[in-house]
Design a protein around this motif. Structure first.
Motif, PDB file in Angstrom:
ATOM      1  N   VAL A 142       0.845  -1.200   0.000  1.00  0.00           N
ATOM      2  CA  VAL A 142       0.000   0.000   0.000  1.00  0.00           C
ATOM      3  C   VAL A 142       0.879   1.248   0.000  1.00  0.00           C
ATOM      4  N   GLY A 143       1.944   1.221   0.779  1.00  0.00           N
ATOM      5  CA  GLY A 143       2.864   2.357   0.811  1.00  0.00           C
ATOM      6  C   GLY A 143       3.493   2.628  -0.541  1.00  0.00           C
ATOM      7  N   VAL A 144       3.869   1.578  -1.240  1.00  0.00           N
ATOM      8  CA  VAL A 144       4.459   1.750  -2.575  1.00  0.00           C
ATOM      9  C   VAL A 144       3.428   2.313  -3.539  1.00  0.00           C
ATOM     10  N   TRP A 145       2.196   1.792  -3.498  1.00  0.00           N
ATOM     11  CA  TRP A 145       1.158   2.308  -4.403  1.00  0.00           C
ATOM     12  C   TRP A 145       0.854   3.770  -4.104  1.00  0.00           C
ATOM     13  N   LEU A 146       0.812   4.134  -2.836  1.00  0.00           N
ATOM     14  CA  LEU A 146       0.561   5.536  -2.484  1.00  0.00           C
ATOM     15  C   LEU A 146       1.740   6.418  -2.889  1.00  0.00           C
ATOM     16  N   ALA A 147       2.960   5.914  -2.724  1.00  0.00           N
ATOM     17  CA  ALA A 147       4.140   6.662  -3.161  1.00  0.00           C
ATOM     18  C   ALA A 147       4.103   6.874  -4.676  1.00  0.00           C
ATOM     19  N   LEU A 148       3.678   5.860  -5.392  1.00  0.00           N
ATOM     20  CA  LEU A 148       3.573   5.968  -6.848  1.00  0.00           C
ATOM     21  C   LEU A 148       2.521   7.008  -7.227  1.00  0.00           C
ATOM     22  N   ALA A 149       1.387   6.998  -6.538  1.00  0.00           N
ATOM     23  CA  ALA A 149       0.343   7.998  -6.806  1.00  0.00           C
ATOM     24  C   ALA A 149       0.892   9.409  -6.575  1.00  0.00           C
ATOM     25  N   ALA A 150       1.597   9.597  -5.479  1.00  0.00           N
ATOM     26  CA  ALA A 150       2.174  10.912  -5.175  1.00  0.00           C
ATOM     27  C   ALA A 150       3.226  11.299  -6.214  1.00  0.00           C
ATOM     28  N   PHE A 151       4.037  10.346  -6.624  1.00  0.00           N
ATOM     29  CA  PHE A 151       5.088  10.638  -7.604  1.00  0.00           C
ATOM     30  C   PHE A 151       4.492  11.033  -8.951  1.00  0.00           C
ATOM     31  N   VAL A 152       3.428  10.353  -9.363  1.00  0.00           N
ATOM     32  CA  VAL A 152       2.773  10.681 -10.634  1.00  0.00           C
ATOM     33  C   VAL A 152       2.253  12.119 -10.590  1.00  0.00           C
ATOM     34  N   LEU A 153       1.638  12.504  -9.476  1.00  0.00           N
ATOM     35  CA  LEU A 153       1.129  13.872  -9.354  1.00  0.00           C
ATOM     36  C   LEU A 153       2.272  14.880  -9.306  1.00  0.00           C
ATOM     37  N   PHE A 154       3.334  14.545  -8.580  1.00  0.00           N
ATOM     38  CA  PHE A 154       4.500  15.429  -8.503  1.00  0.00           C
ATOM     39  C   PHE A 154       5.136  15.605  -9.877  1.00  0.00           C
ATOM     40  N   GLU A 155       5.282  14.505 -10.586  1.00  0.00           N
ATOM     41  CA  GLU A 155       5.890  14.542 -11.915  1.00  0.00           C
ATOM     42  C   GLU A 155       5.083  15.455 -12.844  1.00  0.00           C
ATOM     43  N   HIS A 156       3.765  15.387 -12.739  1.00  0.00           N
ATOM     44  CA  HIS A 156       2.937  16.242 -13.583  1.00  0.00           C
ATOM     45  C   HIS A 156       3.016  17.701 -13.133  1.00  0.00           C
ATOM     46  N   ALA A 157       3.074  17.936 -11.841  1.00  0.00           N
ATOM     47  CA  ALA A 157       3.199  19.312 -11.340  1.00  0.00           C
ATOM     48  C   ALA A 157       4.476  19.965 -11.865  1.00  0.00           C
ATOM     49  N   VAL A 158       5.536  19.193 -11.966  1.00  0.00           N
ATOM     50  CA  VAL A 158       6.800  19.714 -12.506  1.00  0.00           C
ATOM     51  C   VAL A 158       6.602  20.194 -13.942  1.00  0.00           C
ATOM     52  N   LEU A 159       5.802  19.472 -14.721  1.00  0.00           N
ATOM     53  CA  LEU A 159       5.527  19.904 -16.090  1.00  0.00           C
ATOM     54  C   LEU A 159       4.845  21.270 -16.114  1.00  0.00           C
ATOM     55  N   TYR A 215      -4.276   4.157  -8.139  1.00  0.00           N
ATOM     56  CA  TYR A 215      -3.302   3.594  -7.201  1.00  0.00           C
ATOM     57  C   TYR A 215      -3.731   3.834  -5.752  1.00  0.00           C
ATOM     58  N   GLY A 216      -4.210   5.028  -5.451  1.00  0.00           N
ATOM     59  CA  GLY A 216      -4.605   5.339  -4.077  1.00  0.00           C
ATOM     60  C   GLY A 216      -5.829   4.560  -3.625  1.00  0.00           C
ATOM     61  N   LEU A 217      -6.874   4.592  -4.429  1.00  0.00           N
ATOM     62  CA  LEU A 217      -8.130   3.930  -4.067  1.00  0.00           C
ATOM     63  C   LEU A 217      -7.969   2.419  -3.969  1.00  0.00           C
ATOM     64  N   PHE A 218      -7.374   1.811  -4.986  1.00  0.00           N
ATOM     65  CA  PHE A 218      -7.274   0.350  -4.973  1.00  0.00           C
ATOM     66  C   PHE A 218      -6.192  -0.132  -4.008  1.00  0.00           C
ATOM     67  N   GLY A 219      -5.197   0.703  -3.741  1.00  0.00           N
ATOM     68  CA  GLY A 219      -4.244   0.387  -2.676  1.00  0.00           C
ATOM     69  C   GLY A 219      -4.934   0.360  -1.322  1.00  0.00           C
ATOM     70  N   GLY A 239      -5.986  -7.473  -8.611  1.00  0.00           N
ATOM     71  CA  GLY A 239      -6.131  -7.526 -10.063  1.00  0.00           C
ATOM     72  C   GLY A 239      -6.293  -6.149 -10.685  1.00  0.00           C
ATOM     73  N   VAL A 240      -7.066  -5.296 -10.029  1.00  0.00           N
ATOM     74  CA  VAL A 240      -7.270  -3.943 -10.561  1.00  0.00           C
ATOM     75  C   VAL A 240      -5.971  -3.145 -10.488  1.00  0.00           C
ATOM     76  N   LEU A 241      -5.238  -3.258  -9.381  1.00  0.00           N
ATOM     77  CA  LEU A 241      -3.947  -2.582  -9.284  1.00  0.00           C
ATOM     78  C   LEU A 241      -2.998  -3.052 -10.385  1.00  0.00           C
ATOM     79  N   THR A 242      -3.015  -4.341 -10.653  1.00  0.00           N
ATOM     80  CA  THR A 242      -2.177  -4.887 -11.721  1.00  0.00           C
ATOM     81  C   THR A 242      -2.585  -4.306 -13.073  1.00  0.00           C
ATOM     82  N   ALA A 243      -3.884  -4.225 -13.321  1.00  0.00           N
ATOM     83  CA  ALA A 243      -4.364  -3.665 -14.588  1.00  0.00           C
ATOM     84  C   ALA A 243      -3.964  -2.193 -14.726  1.00  0.00           C
ATOM     85  N   VAL A 244      -4.113  -1.424 -13.658  1.00  0.00           N
ATOM     86  CA  VAL A 244      -3.716  -0.010 -13.695  1.00  0.00           C
ATOM     87  C   VAL A 244      -2.216   0.101 -13.966  1.00  0.00           C
TER      88      VAL A 244
END
Length: 137
Positions: free
Chosen positions: A15-32, A71-75, A87-92
């Motif tokens: 769950v921590g990794v999935w939440l970290a990934l969610a945060a990183f995706v948002l951070f990466e987009h904010a940088v753009l 990532y956040g919800l299914f985590g 399964g849903v996390l894997t699909a995402v």
């Protein structure tokens, strides 16, 4: 009052990794968005209309938000013991990898971090300890 059983460390780790990934995706987009002026200048040099930059950033914002929510919800649902959340996390994650790889993305550090987080999240999501947790709930 009932005491709710805490998930094992491997599930909390997943769950921590999935939440970290969610945060990183948002951070990466904010940088753009913070680099928007650079992107506008690059579009101008390439002869592309500057309005296209905003259009692309908005499309990427939608994709980033959907990935982060997924990532956040299914985590969180994985932590709650929902078996199907794996399964849903894997699909995402698979869709995210395709989103990165199919357009011929460069091997930049941000993509490498995302791919490593996805690999770690999937590994922790599918280990026997996580399977036992969701089987009991």
């Amino acid at each position: 009052m009932t005491v709710r059983e805490q998930p094992p460390a491997v599930v909390r780790g997943a769950v921590g990794v999935w939440l970290a990934l969610a945060a990183f995706v948002l951070f990466e987009h904010a940088v753009l968005w913070f680099r928007r002026d650079d992107l506008l200048a690059a579009a101008e040099r390439a002869g592309d209309p500057p309005a296209r930059v905003n259009e692309i950033l908005l499309q990427l914002a939608l994709v980033s938000a959907l990935l982060a929510i997924g990532y956040g919800l299914f985590g969180w649902l994985l932590k709650a013991g929902k078996r199907w959340a794996r399964g849903v996390l894997t699909a995402v994650a698979v869709l995210h990898v395709l989103w990165i790889v199919l357009p011929g993305a460069s091997g930049d550090a941000a993509n490498l971090v995302v791919l490593l987080l996805i690999a770690a999240g999937l590994a922790l999501t599918w280990v026997p300890g996580t399977a036992q947790w969701v089987r009991r709930h």
